[in-house]
Design a protein around this motif. Structure first.
Motif, PDB file in Angstrom:
ATOM      1  N   ASN A   1       6.651 -12.963  -4.337  1.00  0.00           N
ATOM      2  CA  ASN A   1       7.000 -13.066  -5.761  1.00  0.00           C
ATOM      3  C   ASN A   1       6.950 -11.682  -6.405  1.00  0.00           C
ATOM      4  O   ASN A   1       5.945 -10.983  -6.305  1.00  0.00           O
ATOM      5  CB  ASN A   1       5.999 -13.952  -6.505  1.00  0.00           C
ATOM      6  N   LEU A   2       8.032 -11.312  -7.069  1.00  0.00           N
ATOM      7  CA  LEU A   2       8.021 -10.049  -7.825  1.00  0.00           C
ATOM      8  C   LEU A   2       7.854 -10.349  -9.308  1.00  0.00           C
ATOM      9  O   LEU A   2       7.139  -9.673 -10.023  1.00  0.00           O
ATOM     10  CB  LEU A   2       9.329  -9.279  -7.618  1.00  0.00           C
ATOM     11  N   GLN A   3       8.577 -11.358  -9.764  1.00  0.00           N
ATOM     12  CA  GLN A   3       8.529 -11.725 -11.189  1.00  0.00           C
ATOM     13  C   GLN A   3       8.846 -13.210 -11.239  1.00  0.00           C
ATOM     14  O   GLN A   3       9.992 -13.607 -11.057  1.00  0.00           O
ATOM     15  CB  GLN A   3       9.595 -10.897 -11.920  1.00  0.00           C
ATOM     16  N   MET A   4       7.840 -14.036 -11.404  1.00  0.00           N
ATOM     17  CA  MET A   4       8.094 -15.482 -11.334  1.00  0.00           C
ATOM     18  C   MET A   4       8.280 -16.029 -12.742  1.00  0.00           C
ATOM     19  O   MET A   4       7.355 -15.988 -13.553  1.00  0.00           O
ATOM     20  CB  MET A   4       6.916 -16.161 -10.632  1.00  0.00           C
TER      21      MET A   4
ATOM     22  N   VAL B   1       0.135 -18.968  -9.053  1.00  0.00           N
ATOM     23  CA  VAL B   1       0.906 -17.934  -8.368  1.00  0.00           C
ATOM     24  C   VAL B   1       0.698 -16.571  -9.015  1.00  0.00           C
ATOM     25  O   VAL B   1       0.369 -16.464 -10.204  1.00  0.00           O
ATOM     26  CB  VAL B   1       2.424 -18.252  -8.336  1.00  0.00           C
ATOM     27  N   ALA B   2       0.892 -15.534  -8.208  1.00  0.00           N
ATOM     28  CA  ALA B   2       0.833 -14.149  -8.696  1.00  0.00           C
ATOM     29  C   ALA B   2       2.175 -13.494  -8.395  1.00  0.00           C
ATOM     30  O   ALA B   2       2.949 -14.009  -7.583  1.00  0.00           O
ATOM     31  CB  ALA B   2      -0.295 -13.408  -7.988  1.00  0.00           C
ATOM     32  N   ALA B   3       2.456 -12.372  -9.034  1.00  0.00           N
ATOM     33  CA  ALA B   3       3.710 -11.659  -8.788  1.00  0.00           C
ATOM     34  C   ALA B   3       3.443 -10.150  -8.812  1.00  0.00           C
ATOM     35  O   ALA B   3       2.549  -9.691  -9.531  1.00  0.00           O
ATOM     36  CB  ALA B   3       4.739 -12.038  -9.849  1.00  0.00           C
ATOM     37  N   LEU B   4       4.211  -9.400  -8.019  1.00  0.00           N
ATOM     38  CA  LEU B   4       3.955  -7.951  -7.904  1.00  0.00           C
ATOM     39  C   LEU B   4       4.110  -7.212  -9.231  1.00  0.00           C
ATOM     40  O   LEU B   4       3.577  -6.124  -9.394  1.00  0.00           O
ATOM     41  CB  LEU B   4       4.892  -7.331  -6.857  1.00  0.00           C
ATOM     42  N   GLN B   5       4.820  -7.803 -10.151  1.00  0.00           N
ATOM     43  CA  GLN B   5       4.958  -7.189 -11.475  1.00  0.00           C
ATOM     44  C   GLN B   5       3.582  -6.934 -12.099  1.00  0.00           C
ATOM     45  O   GLN B   5       3.359  -5.914 -12.748  1.00  0.00           O
ATOM     46  CB  GLN B   5       5.772  -8.126 -12.350  1.00  0.00           C
ATOM     47  N   GLU B   6       2.647  -7.875 -11.845  1.00  0.00           N
ATOM     48  CA  GLU B   6       1.282  -7.721 -12.388  1.00  0.00           C
ATOM     49  C   GLU B   6       0.571  -6.516 -11.798  1.00  0.00           C
ATOM     50  O   GLU B   6      -0.383  -6.000 -12.371  1.00  0.00           O
ATOM     51  CB  GLU B   6       0.412  -8.935 -12.024  1.00  0.00           C
ATOM     52  N   LEU B   7       0.987  -6.117 -10.582  1.00  0.00           N
ATOM     53  CA  LEU B   7       0.334  -4.976  -9.927  1.00  0.00           C
ATOM     54  C   LEU B   7       1.027  -3.672 -10.301  1.00  0.00           C
ATOM     55  O   LEU B   7       0.686  -2.612  -9.774  1.00  0.00           O
ATOM     56  CB  LEU B   7       0.383  -5.135  -8.404  1.00  0.00           C
TER      57      LEU B   7
ATOM     58  N   ASP C   1      -6.979 -14.394  -5.945  1.00  0.00           N
ATOM     59  CA  ASP C   1      -7.065 -15.835  -5.647  1.00  0.00           C
ATOM     60  C   ASP C   1      -5.814 -16.631  -6.012  1.00  0.00           C
ATOM     61  O   ASP C   1      -5.872 -17.864  -6.093  1.00  0.00           O
ATOM     62  CB  ASP C   1      -8.285 -16.470  -6.334  1.00  0.00           C
ATOM     63  N   ARG C   2      -4.720 -15.936  -6.262  1.00  0.00           N
ATOM     64  CA  ARG C   2      -3.472 -16.642  -6.544  1.00  0.00           C
ATOM     65  C   ARG C   2      -2.440 -16.264  -5.486  1.00  0.00           C
ATOM     66  O   ARG C   2      -2.468 -15.148  -4.960  1.00  0.00           O
ATOM     67  CB  ARG C   2      -2.944 -16.288  -7.944  1.00  0.00           C
ATOM     68  N   LYS C   3      -1.525 -17.192  -5.201  1.00  0.00           N
ATOM     69  CA  LYS C   3      -0.583 -16.946  -4.099  1.00  0.00           C
ATOM     70  C   LYS C   3       0.556 -16.017  -4.524  1.00  0.00           C
ATOM     71  O   LYS C   3       1.281 -16.286  -5.479  1.00  0.00           O
ATOM     72  CB  LYS C   3      -0.030 -18.281  -3.587  1.00  0.00           C
ATOM     73  N   LEU C   4       0.697 -14.939  -3.770  1.00  0.00           N
ATOM     74  CA  LEU C   4       1.711 -13.915  -4.046  1.00  0.00           C
ATOM     75  C   LEU C   4       2.907 -14.084  -3.111  1.00  0.00           C
ATOM     76  O   LEU C   4       4.035 -13.702  -3.449  1.00  0.00           O
ATOM     77  CB  LEU C   4       1.074 -12.539  -3.814  1.00  0.00           C
ATOM     78  N   GLY C   5       2.660 -14.653  -1.935  1.00  0.00           N
ATOM     79  CA  GLY C   5       3.754 -14.798  -0.974  1.00  0.00           C
ATOM     80  C   GLY C   5       3.292 -15.548   0.250  1.00  0.00           C
ATOM     81  O   GLY C   5       2.134 -15.978   0.346  1.00  0.00           O
ATOM     82  N   GLY C   6       4.231 -15.720   1.175  1.00  0.00           N
ATOM     83  CA  GLY C   6       3.898 -16.438   2.405  1.00  0.00           C
ATOM     84  C   GLY C   6       4.895 -16.107   3.506  1.00  0.00           C
ATOM     85  O   GLY C   6       5.942 -15.502   3.251  1.00  0.00           O
TER      86      GLY C   6
ATOM     87  N   GLU D   1       0.841  -1.207   0.000  1.00  0.00           N
ATOM     88  CA  GLU D   1       0.000   0.000   0.000  1.00  0.00           C
ATOM     89  C   GLU D   1       0.874   1.254   0.000  1.00  0.00           C
ATOM     90  O   GLU D   1       0.575   2.233  -0.686  1.00  0.00           O
ATOM     91  CB  GLU D   1      -0.964  -0.035   1.194  1.00  0.00           C
ATOM     92  N   LYS D   2       1.985   1.195   0.747  1.00  0.00           N
ATOM     93  CA  LYS D   2       2.906   2.347   0.784  1.00  0.00           C
ATOM     94  C   LYS D   2       3.457   2.651  -0.615  1.00  0.00           C
ATOM     95  O   LYS D   2       3.702   3.805  -0.960  1.00  0.00           O
ATOM     96  CB  LYS D   2       4.061   1.988   1.723  1.00  0.00           C
ATOM     97  N   LEU D   3       3.630   1.612  -1.417  1.00  0.00           N
ATOM     98  CA  LEU D   3       4.176   1.808  -2.770  1.00  0.00           C
ATOM     99  C   LEU D   3       3.074   1.941  -3.817  1.00  0.00           C
ATOM    100  O   LEU D   3       3.334   1.913  -5.021  1.00  0.00           O
ATOM    101  CB  LEU D   3       5.102   0.639  -3.125  1.00  0.00           C
ATOM    102  N   GLY D   4       1.827   2.059  -3.346  1.00  0.00           N
ATOM    103  CA  GLY D   4       0.710   2.294  -4.269  1.00  0.00           C
ATOM    104  C   GLY D   4       0.238   1.049  -4.996  1.00  0.00           C
ATOM    105  O   GLY D   4      -0.407   1.156  -6.052  1.00  0.00           O
ATOM    106  N   LEU D   5       0.565  -0.142  -4.470  1.00  0.00           N
ATOM    107  CA  LEU D   5       0.154  -1.396  -5.133  1.00  0.00           C
ATOM    108  C   LEU D   5      -1.121  -1.887  -4.464  1.00  0.00           C
ATOM    109  O   LEU D   5      -1.111  -2.233  -3.285  1.00  0.00           O
ATOM    110  CB  LEU D   5       1.256  -2.450  -5.018  1.00  0.00           C
ATOM    111  N   GLN D   6      -2.199  -1.909  -5.194  1.00  0.00           N
ATOM    112  CA  GLN D   6      -3.517  -2.217  -4.619  1.00  0.00           C
ATOM    113  C   GLN D   6      -3.922  -3.662  -4.878  1.00  0.00           C
ATOM    114  O   GLN D   6      -3.538  -4.245  -5.882  1.00  0.00           O
ATOM    115  CB  GLN D   6      -4.594  -1.310  -5.247  1.00  0.00           C
ATOM    116  N   GLY D   7      -4.760  -4.192  -3.952  1.00  0.00           N
ATOM    117  CA  GLY D   7      -5.411  -5.486  -4.219  1.00  0.00           C
ATOM    118  C   GLY D   7      -4.770  -6.687  -3.567  1.00  0.00           C
ATOM    119  O   GLY D   7      -5.174  -7.816  -3.830  1.00  0.00           O
ATOM    120  N   VAL D   8      -3.759  -6.483  -2.704  1.00  0.00           N
ATOM    121  CA  VAL D   8      -3.129  -7.630  -2.045  1.00  0.00           C
ATOM    122  C   VAL D   8      -3.940  -7.991  -0.807  1.00  0.00           C
ATOM    123  O   VAL D   8      -4.276  -7.132   0.000  1.00  0.00           O
ATOM    124  CB  VAL D   8      -1.665  -7.319  -1.652  1.00  0.00           C
TER     125      VAL D   8
END
Ligand code: BTN
Length: 340
Positions: free
Chosen positions: A229-232, A244-250, A202-207, A183-190
């Protein structure tokens, strides 16, 4: 940056391979002649090194008569870039920031450091971040796929100065460090999925993997390991048996990897301090607000059997609250599967 000279027993990786990745990390084409001259090796050795990039979970294209290019750019860890994303007060509470090219697991690195260096002083944090893990660990004995230079593998160790029972809900709270950093970096939806998964659509971004050492007295040492995950790369994603999901998508480009690591570290240390001074109760509303499974029908495999119900939230001690046909049920541990 340390490279493989760790207290843990990471399997050997040719240091020249890491240097090659450093040269190719910009994603541009580099000629074999230039690479050979910079690395001080023959062109045949460069060719062999390129062919072994798969050991790092990377792939390069060989462009006839032009040279080599990584299939995707990567970003190596850089201490000053990481530190510039952390405020000074938080930086002062970091006892040591270990940046390592490759190792077994950042959690194991910190656990092993206990025997060599003793525990961190009260109120201080020992941190380890790696470009790659050769034996990354997930919850429930699973492995954590950790290709080189593309994701975040970060662990923090600190002294917990209270009875161990006061740690309930701690690992749930730590996943909020990731949502706060995003949220601090403006990435929404996590979102968060009980107990401590990070989700996007609904996909795993991290743990988060939390471990405790030395709990014989009222003082213990807690190790929090976070993978995001930033770029898988597809070849690594294929090794994971879930979507899986990755922050690159956001919208976070891999070039901002160090900024993300620093922001996450700052948020995590701040959150740990808040938790040590309080309890999960003060994080409960924030967690509920990011609950990716709110009002979803789920099945939980618990030690006592399978519980089915609608997710209503979490209790003050971090248990999952389900509305079942027989009424409200609190689940303290288990694996959640979404039914609808
Ligand atoms: C999970 O199963 O969801 C938890 C994954 C935790 C992975 C991280 S990556 C950094 C740290 N080192 C490890 O070996 N595991 C954790």
């Amino acid at each position: 940056m340390t490279s493989g000279d760790t207290t843990s027993s990471a399997s050997e990786i040719n240091p020249r391979l890491i240097s090659l990745v450093g040269l190719l990390s910009d994603g541009m084409v580099h000629s074999g002649v230039d690479l050979a001259a910079t690395l001080g090796v023959s062109r045949t050795t460069v060719h062999k090194l390129v062919r072994s990039l798969g050991e790092l979970g990377l792939e390069a294209f060989s462009l006839r008569s032009r040279g080599y290019r990584l299939s995707k750019p990567v970003k190596l860890l850089n201490e000053s870039e990481i530190r510039s994303a952390i405020d000074m007060a938080t930086q002062l509470s970091v006892e040591k920031l270990h940046l390592v090219s490759w190792l077994d697991s950042t959690n194991d690195y910190l656990i092993d450091s206990l025997s060599g260096h003793g525990p961190p002083d009260p109120g201080r944090f020992r941190v380890c971040v790696a470009d790659m893990q050769t034996r990354g660990r997930g919850r429930r004995g699973r492995s954590w796929v950790s290709p080189f230079g593309q994701n975040v593998y970060l662990s923090v160790m600190f002294e917990f100065p209270h009875e161990i029972t006061r740690l309930s809900g701690f690992s749930l709270a730590t996943s909020l460090a990731v949502t706060r950093a995003c949220e601090k970096l403006g990435l929404q939806g996590v979102g968060v999925k009980w107990p401590n998964d990070l989700m996007f659509q609904d996909r795993k971004l991290g743990g988060v993997l939390t471990e405790i050492r030395g709990e014989s007295t009222s003082i213990s040492h807690v190790i929090v390991g976070i993978g995001v995950n930033l770029q898988m790369p597809p070849e690594s994603a294929r090794l994971i048996n879930q979507n899986v999901a990755a922050l690159q998508e956001l919208g976070l480009p891999i070039s901002r990897r160090n900024e993300f690591v620093g922001t996450l570290l700052g948020c995590l240390i701040m959150l740990i301090k808040e938790f040590v001074a309080g309890s999960f109760e003060s994080f409960r509303m924030e967690w509920q607000g990011r609950n990716a499974l709110l009002d979803r029908r789920v099945e939980v495999q618990t030690l006592r059997g399978i519980a089915q119900g609608i997710v209503k939230g979490v209790s003050d001690n971090g248990s999952l609250v389900l509305q079942t046909v027989t009424g409200e049920v609190s689940v303290t541990q288990g694996e959640v599967h979404v039914l609808a």
